[in-house]
Motif scaffolding. Structure first.
Motif, PDB file in Angstrom:
ATOM      1  N   THR A  70       0.293 -48.007 -51.801  1.00 37.47           N
ATOM      2  CA  THR A  70       0.468 -49.425 -51.436  1.00 37.47           C
ATOM      3  C   THR A  70      -0.843 -50.103 -51.019  1.00 37.47           C
ATOM      4  O   THR A  70      -1.122 -51.226 -51.442  1.00 37.47           O
ATOM      5  N   PHE A  71      -1.642 -49.416 -50.182  1.00 37.87           N
ATOM      6  CA  PHE A  71      -2.850 -50.069 -49.659  1.00 37.87           C
ATOM      7  C   PHE A  71      -3.945 -50.209 -50.716  1.00 37.87           C
ATOM      8  O   PHE A  71      -4.986 -50.802 -50.464  1.00 37.87           O
ATOM      9  N   TYR A  72      -3.721 -49.616 -51.878  1.00 47.25           N
ATOM     10  CA  TYR A  72      -4.737 -49.645 -52.935  1.00 47.25           C
ATOM     11  C   TYR A  72      -4.301 -50.503 -54.129  1.00 47.25           C
ATOM     12  O   TYR A  72      -4.976 -50.524 -55.146  1.00 47.25           O
ATOM     13  N   ARG A  73      -3.155 -51.181 -53.978  1.00 53.48           N
ATOM     14  CA  ARG A  73      -2.666 -52.033 -55.062  1.00 53.48           C
ATOM     15  C   ARG A  73      -3.642 -53.176 -55.315  1.00 53.48           C
ATOM     16  O   ARG A  73      -4.396 -53.566 -54.426  1.00 53.48           O
ATOM     17  N   ASP A  74      -3.588 -53.751 -56.520  1.00 56.02           N
ATOM     18  CA  ASP A  74      -4.488 -54.864 -56.820  1.00 56.02           C
ATOM     19  C   ASP A  74      -3.778 -56.212 -56.721  1.00 56.02           C
ATOM     20  O   ASP A  74      -4.324 -57.232 -57.108  1.00 56.02           O
TER      21      ASP A  74
ATOM     22  N   ILE B 160      -2.002 -57.261 -53.706  1.00 54.49           N
ATOM     23  CA  ILE B 160      -1.699 -57.668 -52.333  1.00 54.49           C
ATOM     24  C   ILE B 160      -2.090 -59.142 -52.204  1.00 54.49           C
ATOM     25  O   ILE B 160      -3.122 -59.542 -52.714  1.00 54.49           O
ATOM     26  N   SER B 161      -1.302 -59.894 -51.497  1.00 57.82           N
ATOM     27  CA  SER B 161      -1.481 -61.349 -51.302  1.00 57.82           C
ATOM     28  C   SER B 161      -1.240 -62.128 -52.590  1.00 57.82           C
ATOM     29  O   SER B 161      -1.612 -63.286 -52.693  1.00 57.82           O
ATOM     30  N   ARG B 162      -0.637 -61.485 -53.581  1.00 56.87           N
ATOM     31  CA  ARG B 162      -0.239 -62.223 -54.788  1.00 56.87           C
ATOM     32  C   ARG B 162       1.278 -62.204 -54.940  1.00 56.87           C
ATOM     33  O   ARG B 162       1.808 -62.270 -56.033  1.00 56.87           O
TER      34      ARG B 162
ATOM     35  N   GLY C 133       5.304 -60.573 -53.772  1.00 59.52           N
ATOM     36  CA  GLY C 133       5.940 -59.253 -53.830  1.00 59.52           C
ATOM     37  C   GLY C 133       5.983 -58.610 -52.463  1.00 59.52           C
ATOM     38  O   GLY C 133       5.220 -58.983 -51.561  1.00 59.52           O
ATOM     39  N   ILE C 134       6.889 -57.673 -52.332  1.00 59.60           N
ATOM     40  CA  ILE C 134       7.091 -57.013 -51.034  1.00 59.60           C
ATOM     41  C   ILE C 134       6.617 -55.577 -51.155  1.00 59.60           C
ATOM     42  O   ILE C 134       7.083 -54.834 -52.012  1.00 59.60           O
ATOM     43  N   HIS C 135       5.689 -55.195 -50.315  1.00 61.77           N
ATOM     44  CA  HIS C 135       5.148 -53.843 -50.382  1.00 61.77           C
ATOM     45  C   HIS C 135       5.133 -53.226 -48.989  1.00 61.77           C
ATOM     46  O   HIS C 135       4.198 -53.457 -48.225  1.00 61.77           O
TER      47      HIS C 135
ATOM     48  N   PRO D 244      -9.070 -50.779 -49.580  1.00 59.11           N
ATOM     49  CA  PRO D 244      -9.492 -52.082 -50.105  1.00 59.11           C
ATOM     50  C   PRO D 244      -8.371 -53.122 -50.098  1.00 59.11           C
ATOM     51  O   PRO D 244      -8.466 -54.129 -50.771  1.00 59.11           O
ATOM     52  N   ALA D 245      -7.308 -52.877 -49.303  1.00 56.94           N
ATOM     53  CA  ALA D 245      -6.090 -53.696 -49.402  1.00 56.94           C
ATOM     54  C   ALA D 245      -6.361 -55.201 -49.260  1.00 56.94           C
ATOM     55  O   ALA D 245      -5.786 -56.006 -49.982  1.00 56.94           O
TER      56      ALA D 245
ATOM     57  N   ARG E 147      -9.266 -56.855 -49.675  1.00 53.11           N
ATOM     58  CA  ARG E 147     -10.651 -57.102 -50.135  1.00 53.11           C
ATOM     59  C   ARG E 147     -10.881 -58.552 -50.518  1.00 53.11           C
ATOM     60  O   ARG E 147     -12.024 -59.009 -50.545  1.00 53.11           O
TER      61      ARG E 147
ATOM     62  N   PHE F 184      -1.963 -56.716 -42.714  1.00 54.96           N
ATOM     63  CA  PHE F 184      -1.582 -56.325 -44.074  1.00 54.96           C
ATOM     64  C   PHE F 184      -0.270 -57.005 -44.487  1.00 54.96           C
ATOM     65  O   PHE F 184      -0.156 -57.553 -45.585  1.00 54.96           O
TER      66      PHE F 184
ATOM     67  N   ALA G 209      -0.697 -60.792 -44.813  1.00 58.08           N
ATOM     68  CA  ALA G 209      -1.445 -61.150 -46.028  1.00 58.08           C
ATOM     69  C   ALA G 209      -0.523 -61.198 -47.235  1.00 58.08           C
ATOM     70  O   ALA G 209      -0.769 -61.919 -48.185  1.00 58.08           O
ATOM     71  N   GLN G 210       0.571 -60.438 -47.162  1.00 67.22           N
ATOM     72  CA  GLN G 210       1.563 -60.485 -48.247  1.00 67.22           C
ATOM     73  C   GLN G 210       2.639 -61.513 -47.944  1.00 67.22           C
ATOM     74  O   GLN G 210       3.586 -61.641 -48.685  1.00 67.22           O
TER      75      GLN G 210
ATOM     76  N   ASN H  62       4.854 -61.190 -45.659  1.00 65.01           N
ATOM     77  CA  ASN H  62       5.888 -60.189 -45.878  1.00 65.01           C
ATOM     78  C   ASN H  62       6.505 -59.671 -44.597  1.00 65.01           C
ATOM     79  O   ASN H  62       7.207 -58.685 -44.612  1.00 65.01           O
TER      80      ASN H  62
END
Lengths: 183, 309
Positions: free
Chosen positions: A73-77, A79-81, A83-85, B42-43, B45, B302, B305-306, B308
């Protein structure tokens, strides 16, 4: 799971079980002893397949293979676009330094989760190599250049309105469905 | 707030249990990450965060900055003592100027209660409250509850938590009360009558003025700092008298025939609200609280930022 024309069984539990046993034999053939290998299930839906493959290998060889679960999850590209993670636990109780890693997920779709998982894996050490094993490969949906080393079945559907569901009843019984998102 | 998605973290009041548990679940993963040799992801970034501190802070500020950097965010720090605030600039102007430099998220500490709510209404950015006057300090409450939960193997429901000291001026106390109650814990406050606001019982908390009796009731004691900077009038005769009546020392602890978990949000006035011996004892999880603070703040940033939470 009700009867609906938009639903199709891709793999019934007998076929899925054969594939899991095939995976185990392929791993034994390619790796020889798995003492320097580790099976890692990708959270959330790859962990059950990974455990089933690990158990199948152990049944055949009597060898206990290193096993872990990995959350990307923390390495997804994305995040902030949207969706729920919410992350699930990563549990790798050993260093992956110089190990041969078999990364397992249920479905390979765009490849982005695997790209993120490889990044996530690196914080546990530098493996000697990483192989990818998936039950279902949606071959025409890739967005990054990733392909599986071991796959159960391929689907060539370009229909993005369809999705694959791998449905585990318990550790020993799995059915793979092709479903319509609107159904 | 019932939609399950919030844009800001302005306080604990109004947060649902499920939202708090999502923060804890995410923080657990960050705790595990913080034990690994590589502590960075890099969550975030592509996110820039400004830390605006209009009031002094060591722990919270460092904790937020570490959390942001370990999430891969770009970070800018601002303190009022070295800024144009001294030249008379308003809060909204200061923040709008910072945001015009493409900042995505604001973490703010401010001496005025409600400053974060005010800002959230007037600027188009995500706001995280890092303490607003005597109002709320939501991330402190989250890390306190997370620390209690971890100590009791994930189970906080029904636990009896005692908060001791200056409840009247404490944003930590108020946020802790909201958070612990949302998670099903019982809360009692204890201190001199002058430092316990009259409305506090309307929040459903118990009140005691006798520390020894209150300690017998509690599973956890959270010893608040006496905030000398907020004591604009005399609320008790002397620090020595306060310490004698409401300070936690080994004699008091030894009289209890049970395990008691000791917490303190810091900074500690050693020898006033808590003795050095107790603060450094095996009963104390004060440093675990600080450690958990980074994971909790990573989780909040985190999830926000989503959008969420």
């Amino acid at each position: 799971m009700n009867n609906n024309s938009a639903q199709k069984i891709l793999l019934n539990s007998q076929k899925a079980d054969l594939i899991i046993r095939r995976f185990a034999f392929e791993l034994i053939e390619n790796h020889g002893s798995l003492s320097n290998s580790a099976i890692i299930g990708l959270q959330p839906r790859g962990t059950e397949l990974a455990l089933a493959v690990k158990n199948a290998v152990s049944e055949i060889t009597g060898e206990d293979v290193k096993f872990g679960t990995l959350d990307h999850t923390f390495y997804r590209d994305d995040i902030s676009r949207g969706g729920i993670h919410i992350p699930k636990p990563s549990k790798i109780d050993f260093s992956t330094e110089n190990l041969r890693i078999i990364l397992i997920d249920d479905v390979l779709y765009t490849g982005r989760s695997i790209r993120a998982a490889i990044d996530a894996m690196m914080r546990f050490g530098r493996p000697s190599d990483i192989e990818l094993m998936v039950m279902v490969d949606r071959i025409h949906q890739r967005e990054v250049p990733i392909k599986p080393d071991y796959k159960g079945v391929s689907i060539d559907s370009r229909n993005t309105e369809q999705f694959v569901k791998v449905d585990w009843k318990d550790q020993s019984e799995v059915t793979v469905w092709l479903l319509d998102k609107k159904s | 707030m019932n939609s399950g998605v919030i844009k800001h973290l302005l306080g604990i009041k109004g947060l649902e249990k499920s939202q708090i548990e999502s923060i804890f679940q995410t923080a657990e993963n960050f705790s595990e990450l913080l034990q690994a040799p590589v502590k960075k992801t890099p969550a975030l970034r592509d996110i820039t965060i400004a830390n605006l501190f209009f009031e002094n802070s060591t722990r919270t500020r460092v904790s937020f900055e570490l959390a942001e950097k370990r999430l891969g965010a770009d970070v800018v720090n601002f303190s009022s003592s070295s800024s144009s605030v001294k030249k008379g600039e308003t809060l909204i102007d200061t923040v709008k100027n910072i945001l015009s430099m493409k900042v995505d998220m604001i973490v703010m500490r401010h001496p005025a209660p409600g400053a974060c709510q005010f800002l959230a209404k007037h600027v188009n950015s995500q706001i995280v409250n890092a303490g607003d006057g005597t109002h709320e300090h939501p991330t402190q409450a989250l890390l306190d509850a997370f620390s209690i939960r971890n100590h009791f193997n994930g189970n906080i429901e029904g636990k009896r938590v005692l908060i001791v000291g200056d409840i009247k001026h404490s944003r930590v106390a108020l946020s802790n009360i909201y958070c612990l109650q949302a998670l099903g814990a019982e809360v009692m406050v204890c201190g001199p009558a002058t430092l316990i606001p009259k409305y506090i019982e309307t929040l459903g908390v118990k009140v005691s003025h006798n520390l020894d009796e209150a300690l017998k009731w509690a599973d956890v004691a959270n010893m608040l700092r006496i905030q000398l900077e907020r004591q604009d009038s005399r609320f008790f005769p002397s620090l020595k008298e306060y310490s004698k009546l409401y300070g936690l020392d080994m004699d008091r602890l030894n009289k209890l025939d049970k395990e008691l978990l000791i917490m303190h949000p810091g900074p500690i006035n050693r020898g006033v609200e808590i003795s050095s011996e107790v603060a450094d004892s095996d009963h104390s999880i004060i440093l675990q609280q600080v450690e958990n603070g980074v994971a909790i703040r990573m989780a909040v940033l985190f999830l926000l930022a989503q959008r969420n939470l």
